[in-house]
Scaffold this motif. Structure first.
Motif, short mmCIF file in Angstrom:
data_model
loop_
_atom_site.label_atom_id
_atom_site.label_comp_id
_atom_site.label_asym_id
_atom_site.label_seq_id
_atom_site.Cartn_x
_atom_site.Cartn_y
_atom_site.Cartn_z
N LEU A 153 77.68 -17.13 -8.18
CA LEU A 153 77.75 -15.95 -7.31
C LEU A 153 76.46 -15.12 -7.36
N GLU A 154 75.79 -15.18 -8.48
CA GLU A 154 74.52 -14.45 -8.61
C GLU A 154 73.44 -15.03 -7.70
N LEU A 155 73.63 -16.26 -7.23
CA LEU A 155 72.65 -16.93 -6.38
C LEU A 155 72.90 -16.71 -4.89
N THR A 156 74.06 -16.13 -4.55
CA THR A 156 74.34 -15.90 -3.14
C THR A 156 73.47 -14.76 -2.62
N VAL A 157 73.27 -14.77 -1.31
CA VAL A 157 72.47 -13.73 -0.67
C VAL A 157 73.34 -13.03 0.36
N PRO A 158 72.94 -11.83 0.80
CA PRO A 158 73.71 -11.15 1.84
C PRO A 158 73.78 -12.01 3.11
N LYS A 159 74.85 -11.82 3.84
CA LYS A 159 75.10 -12.59 5.06
C LYS A 159 73.88 -12.60 5.99
N GLU A 160 73.22 -11.46 6.08
CA GLU A 160 72.07 -11.33 6.99
C GLU A 160 70.89 -12.22 6.58
N GLU A 161 70.81 -12.55 5.29
CA GLU A 161 69.71 -13.37 4.80
C GLU A 161 70.06 -14.86 4.74
N ALA A 162 71.33 -15.16 4.87
CA ALA A 162 71.78 -16.54 4.73
C ALA A 162 71.81 -17.25 6.07
N GLY A 163 71.59 -18.53 6.02
CA GLY A 163 71.79 -19.34 7.21
C GLY A 163 73.28 -19.58 7.41
N PRO A 164 73.68 -19.92 8.60
CA PRO A 164 75.10 -20.18 8.84
C PRO A 164 75.56 -21.44 8.12
N ILE A 165 76.79 -21.42 7.67
CA ILE A 165 77.41 -22.59 7.04
C ILE A 165 78.64 -22.93 7.88
N PRO A 166 78.60 -24.02 8.62
CA PRO A 166 79.76 -24.38 9.45
C PRO A 166 81.01 -24.63 8.60
N ASP A 167 82.15 -24.32 9.17
CA ASP A 167 83.42 -24.53 8.48
C ASP A 167 83.57 -25.98 8.02
N ASP A 168 83.20 -26.91 8.89
CA ASP A 168 83.32 -28.34 8.56
C ASP A 168 82.48 -28.71 7.34
N THR A 169 81.35 -28.04 7.18
CA THR A 169 80.47 -28.33 6.05
C THR A 169 81.13 -27.93 4.74
N GLU A 214 81.47 -15.09 5.60
CA GLU A 214 82.71 -14.83 6.34
C GLU A 214 83.38 -13.52 5.92
N GLY A 215 82.76 -12.80 4.97
CA GLY A 215 83.33 -11.54 4.51
C GLY A 215 84.55 -11.73 3.62
N LEU A 216 84.60 -12.86 2.93
CA LEU A 216 85.72 -13.17 2.04
C LEU A 216 85.26 -13.12 0.58
N ASP A 217 86.20 -12.90 -0.31
CA ASP A 217 85.91 -12.85 -1.74
C ASP A 217 86.09 -14.25 -2.34
N PRO A 218 85.01 -14.89 -2.77
CA PRO A 218 85.13 -16.25 -3.32
C PRO A 218 86.06 -16.34 -4.52
N GLU A 219 86.04 -15.33 -5.37
CA GLU A 219 86.90 -15.35 -6.56
C GLU A 219 88.37 -15.25 -6.15
N GLU A 220 88.66 -14.47 -5.14
CA GLU A 220 90.04 -14.33 -4.68
C GLU A 220 90.55 -15.65 -4.09
N LEU A 221 89.74 -16.30 -3.27
CA LEU A 221 90.14 -17.58 -2.70
C LEU A 221 90.32 -18.63 -3.80
N TYR A 222 89.40 -18.64 -4.75
CA TYR A 222 89.50 -19.58 -5.86
C TYR A 222 90.80 -19.34 -6.64
N GLN A 223 91.13 -18.09 -6.87
CA GLN A 223 92.35 -17.75 -7.61
C GLN A 223 93.60 -18.18 -6.85
#
Length: 103
Positions: free
Chosen positions: A59-75, A34-43
Motif C-alpha cells: 500500500l505504501e507503493l500506491t500513488v494517488p488516482k491522479e498520478e496512476a495510469g488506468p487499470i482495466p477491470d479485466d486486468t 476506484e475509490g475503494l479500500d483495498p484492506e476492506e475488500l481483502y477482509q
C-alpha cells in the motif's frame, strides 16, 4: 551440486514473491483508482485473516488516482485469478457490478 540446486530454488521462490507483490500492487492501485479500500475488500474476501502484512507494505507503493495510469477491470481480475485469489476476484467482481456506471 546440492548448493547450486538450493540457489536455483531460492531464486524461483524470490521471483514468485516479487510477482505476487506485483499482483498485490495491481489490486491495491486498482482499488485506489476506484475509490475503494483495498484492506476492506481483502477482509471481505478473507475474513479469517487478521491483516495481510504484504498488502500493508505494498500500500505504501500506491500513488494517488491522479498520478496512476488506468487499470482495466479485466486486468485486475486476470491477475488475481492467475495467482489463485478466486475469493478476492469474486469480491472485486461484486465491487465492479455495484459501482455506478462510468459516463
Amino acid at each position: 551440486m546440492e548448493e547450486h540446486r538450493k540457489t536455483i530454488e531460492e531464486n524461483i521462490i524470490e521471483s514468485y514473491r516479487q510477482d505476487e507483490d506485483m499482483m498485490i500492487l495491481v489490486f491495491a492501485q486498482w482499488c485506489v483508482n476506484e475509490g475503494l479500500d483495498p484492506e476492506e475488500l481483502y477482509q471481505q474476501a478473507y475474513p479469517q485473516q487478521q491483516s495481510n502484512e504484504r498488502l500493508q507494505r505494498v500500500l505504501e507503493l500506491t500513488v494517488p488516482k491522479e498520478e496512476a495510469g488506468p487499470i482495466p477491470d479485466d486486468t485486475v481480475l486476470g491477475v488475481l485469478s492467475l495467482f489463485g485469489n478466486e475469493d478476492l476476484a469474486f469480491v472485486v467482481s461484486e465491487a465492479i457490478s455495484n459501482r455506478a456506471p462510468k459516463k
